[in-house]
Design a protein around this motif. Structure first.
Motif, PDB file in Angstrom:
ATOM      1  N   ASP A   1       0.837  -1.199   0.000  1.00  0.00           N
ATOM      2  CA  ASP A   1       0.000   0.000   0.000  1.00  0.00           C
ATOM      3  C   ASP A   1       0.876   1.255   0.000  1.00  0.00           C
ATOM      4  O   ASP A   1       1.702   1.443   0.893  1.00  0.00           O
ATOM      5  N   GLU A   2       0.706   2.066  -1.030  1.00  0.00           N
ATOM      6  CA  GLU A   2       1.458   3.310  -1.226  1.00  0.00           C
ATOM      7  C   GLU A   2       2.958   3.085  -1.354  1.00  0.00           C
ATOM      8  O   GLU A   2       3.764   3.996  -1.086  1.00  0.00           O
ATOM      9  N   ALA A   3       3.346   1.891  -1.772  1.00  0.00           N
ATOM     10  CA  ALA A   3       4.769   1.591  -1.976  1.00  0.00           C
ATOM     11  C   ALA A   3       5.293   2.354  -3.192  1.00  0.00           C
ATOM     12  O   ALA A   3       4.558   2.661  -4.126  1.00  0.00           O
ATOM     13  N   ASP A   4       6.572   2.625  -3.167  1.00  0.00           N
ATOM     14  CA  ASP A   4       7.247   3.298  -4.275  1.00  0.00           C
ATOM     15  C   ASP A   4       8.129   2.261  -4.964  1.00  0.00           C
ATOM     16  O   ASP A   4       9.299   2.114  -4.631  1.00  0.00           O
ATOM     17  N   LEU A   5       7.541   1.528  -5.887  1.00  0.00           N
ATOM     18  CA  LEU A   5       8.251   0.442  -6.562  1.00  0.00           C
ATOM     19  C   LEU A   5       8.889   0.927  -7.854  1.00  0.00           C
ATOM     20  O   LEU A   5       8.338   1.793  -8.541  1.00  0.00           O
ATOM     21  N   ALA A   6      10.009   0.339  -8.192  1.00  0.00           N
ATOM     22  CA  ALA A   6      10.644   0.616  -9.478  1.00  0.00           C
ATOM     23  C   ALA A   6       9.956  -0.246 -10.540  1.00  0.00           C
ATOM     24  O   ALA A   6       9.933  -1.468 -10.437  1.00  0.00           O
ATOM     25  N   VAL A   7       9.375   0.403 -11.529  1.00  0.00           N
ATOM     26  CA  VAL A   7       8.684  -0.298 -12.616  1.00  0.00           C
ATOM     27  C   VAL A   7       9.546  -0.155 -13.872  1.00  0.00           C
ATOM     28  O   VAL A   7       9.738   0.964 -14.363  1.00  0.00           O
ATOM     29  N   PRO A   8      10.071  -1.259 -14.391  1.00  0.00           N
ATOM     30  CA  PRO A   8      10.886  -1.175 -15.608  1.00  0.00           C
ATOM     31  C   PRO A   8      10.110  -0.501 -16.743  1.00  0.00           C
ATOM     32  O   PRO A   8       8.911  -0.708 -16.912  1.00  0.00           O
ATOM     33  N   ASP A   9      10.794   0.341 -17.486  1.00  0.00           N
ATOM     34  CA  ASP A   9      10.220   1.042 -18.639  1.00  0.00           C
ATOM     35  C   ASP A   9       9.126   2.032 -18.249  1.00  0.00           C
ATOM     36  O   ASP A   9       8.290   2.393 -19.080  1.00  0.00           O
ATOM     37  N   GLY A  10       9.074   2.428 -16.989  1.00  0.00           N
ATOM     38  CA  GLY A  10       8.041   3.368 -16.574  1.00  0.00           C
ATOM     39  C   GLY A  10       8.263   3.802 -15.141  1.00  0.00           C
ATOM     40  O   GLY A  10       9.326   3.594 -14.561  1.00  0.00           O
ATOM     41  N   SER A  11       7.239   4.398 -14.581  1.00  0.00           N
ATOM     42  CA  SER A  11       7.299   4.792 -13.181  1.00  0.00           C
ATOM     43  C   SER A  11       5.932   4.555 -12.551  1.00  0.00           C
ATOM     44  O   SER A  11       4.902   4.601 -13.224  1.00  0.00           O
ATOM     45  N   LEU A  12       5.947   4.307 -11.277  1.00  0.00           N
ATOM     46  CA  LEU A  12       4.716   4.074 -10.538  1.00  0.00           C
ATOM     47  C   LEU A  12       4.230   5.405  -9.990  1.00  0.00           C
ATOM     48  O   LEU A  12       4.923   6.048  -9.203  1.00  0.00           O
ATOM     49  N   VAL A  13       3.043   5.811 -10.419  1.00  0.00           N
ATOM     50  CA  VAL A  13       2.454   7.068  -9.954  1.00  0.00           C
ATOM     51  C   VAL A  13       1.766   6.836  -8.613  1.00  0.00           C
ATOM     52  O   VAL A  13       1.912   7.615  -7.682  1.00  0.00           O
ATOM     53  N   SER A  14       1.012   5.740  -8.515  1.00  0.00           N
ATOM     54  CA  SER A  14       0.347   5.411  -7.252  1.00  0.00           C
ATOM     55  C   SER A  14       0.064   3.915  -7.184  1.00  0.00           C
ATOM     56  O   SER A  14      -0.107   3.257  -8.200  1.00  0.00           O
ATOM     57  N   LEU A  15       0.027   3.410  -5.960  1.00  0.00           N
ATOM     58  CA  LEU A  15      -0.337   2.017  -5.688  1.00  0.00           C
ATOM     59  C   LEU A  15      -1.090   2.033  -4.365  1.00  0.00           C
ATOM     60  O   LEU A  15      -0.513   2.349  -3.322  1.00  0.00           O
ATOM     61  N   GLN A  16      -2.382   1.720  -4.431  1.00  0.00           N
ATOM     62  CA  GLN A  16      -3.208   1.800  -3.229  1.00  0.00           C
ATOM     63  C   GLN A  16      -4.030   0.538  -3.040  1.00  0.00           C
ATOM     64  O   GLN A  16      -4.611   0.005  -3.991  1.00  0.00           O
ATOM     65  N   TRP A  17      -4.072   0.101  -1.794  1.00  0.00           N
ATOM     66  CA  TRP A  17      -4.885  -1.053  -1.424  1.00  0.00           C
ATOM     67  C   TRP A  17      -6.352  -0.710  -1.632  1.00  0.00           C
ATOM     68  O   TRP A  17      -6.821   0.343  -1.233  1.00  0.00           O
ATOM     69  N   ARG A  18      -7.078  -1.626  -2.259  1.00  0.00           N
ATOM     70  CA  ARG A  18      -8.501  -1.421  -2.532  1.00  0.00           C
ATOM     71  C   ARG A  18      -9.375  -2.205  -1.572  1.00  0.00           C
ATOM     72  O   ARG A  18     -10.288  -1.689  -0.979  1.00  0.00           O
ATOM     73  N   GLN A  19      -9.099  -3.514  -1.451  1.00  0.00           N
ATOM     74  CA  GLN A  19      -9.902  -4.361  -0.573  1.00  0.00           C
ATOM     75  C   GLN A  19      -9.250  -5.717  -0.393  1.00  0.00           C
ATOM     76  O   GLN A  19      -8.413  -6.126  -1.180  1.00  0.00           O
ATOM     77  N   THR A  20      -9.690  -6.408   0.667  1.00  0.00           N
ATOM     78  CA  THR A  20      -9.300  -7.800   0.904  1.00  0.00           C
ATOM     79  C   THR A  20     -10.569  -8.593   1.156  1.00  0.00           C
ATOM     80  O   THR A  20     -11.420  -8.164   1.934  1.00  0.00           O
ATOM     81  N   ARG A  21     -10.675  -9.742   0.506  1.00  0.00           N
ATOM     82  CA  ARG A  21     -11.795 -10.661   0.720  1.00  0.00           C
ATOM     83  C   ARG A  21     -11.230 -11.997   1.183  1.00  0.00           C
ATOM     84  O   ARG A  21     -10.251 -12.483   0.637  1.00  0.00           O
ATOM     85  N   MET A  22     -11.850 -12.593   2.189  1.00  0.00           N
ATOM     86  CA  MET A  22     -11.452 -13.907   2.694  1.00  0.00           C
ATOM     87  C   MET A  22     -12.452 -14.940   2.204  1.00  0.00           C
ATOM     88  O   MET A  22     -13.660 -14.773   2.370  1.00  0.00           O
ATOM     89  N   LEU A  23     -11.925 -16.020   1.618  1.00  0.00           N
ATOM     90  CA  LEU A  23     -12.762 -17.073   1.053  1.00  0.00           C
ATOM     91  C   LEU A  23     -12.258 -18.435   1.510  1.00  0.00           C
ATOM     92  O   LEU A  23     -11.060 -18.632   1.679  1.00  0.00           O
ATOM     93  N   ASP A  24     -13.173 -19.375   1.659  1.00  0.00           N
ATOM     94  CA  ASP A  24     -12.768 -20.767   1.820  1.00  0.00           C
ATOM     95  C   ASP A  24     -12.469 -21.295   0.427  1.00  0.00           C
ATOM     96  O   ASP A  24     -13.228 -21.053  -0.511  1.00  0.00           O
ATOM     97  N   ASP A  25     -11.353 -21.981   0.271  1.00  0.00           N
ATOM     98  CA  ASP A  25     -10.993 -22.516  -1.039  1.00  0.00           C
ATOM     99  C   ASP A  25     -11.790 -23.785  -1.294  1.00  0.00           C
ATOM    100  O   ASP A  25     -11.620 -24.772  -0.569  1.00  0.00           O
ATOM    101  N   PRO A  26     -12.658 -23.792  -2.302  1.00  0.00           N
ATOM    102  CA  PRO A  26     -13.483 -24.979  -2.550  1.00  0.00           C
ATOM    103  C   PRO A  26     -12.688 -26.169  -3.077  1.00  0.00           C
ATOM    104  O   PRO A  26     -13.141 -27.303  -2.998  1.00  0.00           O
ATOM    105  N   ALA A  27     -11.476 -25.922  -3.578  1.00  0.00           N
ATOM    106  CA  ALA A  27     -10.688 -27.007  -4.162  1.00  0.00           C
ATOM    107  C   ALA A  27     -10.009 -27.879  -3.114  1.00  0.00           C
ATOM    108  O   ALA A  27      -9.691 -29.030  -3.388  1.00  0.00           O
ATOM    109  N   GLU A  28      -9.774 -27.326  -1.928  1.00  0.00           N
ATOM    110  CA  GLU A  28      -9.036 -28.100  -0.929  1.00  0.00           C
ATOM    111  C   GLU A  28      -9.545 -27.777   0.479  1.00  0.00           C
ATOM    112  O   GLU A  28      -9.588 -26.615   0.887  1.00  0.00           O
ATOM    113  N   GLN A  29      -9.898 -28.803   1.207  1.00  0.00           N
ATOM    114  CA  GLN A  29     -10.406 -28.653   2.571  1.00  0.00           C
ATOM    115  C   GLN A  29      -9.354 -28.025   3.472  1.00  0.00           C
ATOM    116  O   GLN A  29      -8.193 -28.412   3.451  1.00  0.00           O
ATOM    117  N   GLY A  30      -9.754 -27.032   4.255  1.00  0.00           N
ATOM    118  CA  GLY A  30      -8.857 -26.421   5.223  1.00  0.00           C
ATOM    119  C   GLY A  30      -7.967 -25.327   4.667  1.00  0.00           C
ATOM    120  O   GLY A  30      -7.118 -24.804   5.380  1.00  0.00           O
TER     121      GLY A  30
END
Length: 137
Positions: A94-123
């Motif tokens: 969130d708001e990191a200043d990363l080096a982007v090859p061939d460009g520059s990062l203007v902004s990077l912001q966390w939008r959301q997190t969702r928690m899910l049970d994975d249907p493919a594997e129990q637990g």
């Protein structure tokens, strides 16, 4: 509107940043993937989906609006098994200043997190962590 797709370079920069982050490393070790191996050890992160659209600023600055998704997978019953890794991912990016090859990062912001049970594997709990970014050249 014209733009330049910088989603690939951004995704690679995010993977490198997560692999180098001490908080993420404490929880996932070096298990931060762009492509997950056939039988991964848990917990791990996967930097997957990017959705890019054109972005242009005044003048000749062009780039991309990018929605980036990082998936956290942990074994254990209940959401608490994936929450620390999701939180470490947000803290690292969130708001990191990363080096982007061939460009520059203007902004990077966390939008959301969702928690899910994975249907493919129990637990297995799956956290979907989304970020919005602008990258330009």
């Amino acid at each position: 509107m014209s733009g330049r797709d910088l989603s690939g370079p951004l995704r690679r920069a995010v993977v490198a940043a997560l692999q180098a982050d001490p908080g993420v490393a404490a929880l996932a070790g070096g298990r931060v993937y762009d492509h997950v191996p056939a039988a991964p050890a848990y917990p791990f992160l996967r930097c997957t989906t990017t959705i890019a659209s054109p972005w242009e600023a005044t003048g000749s600055v062009q780039g991309s609006l990018i929605r980036l998704q990082v998936d956290a997978f942990a074994k254990g019953y209940g959401r608490a098994s994936a929450e620390p890794l999701a939180a470490a991912t947000v803290a690292a990016l969130d708001e990191a200043d990363l080096a982007v090859p061939d460009g520059s990062l203007v902004s990077l912001q966390w939008r959301q997190t969702r928690m899910l049970d994975d249907p493919a594997e129990q637990g297995v709990v799956h956290a979907v962590i989304e970020f919005d970014a602008i990258a330009a050249s």
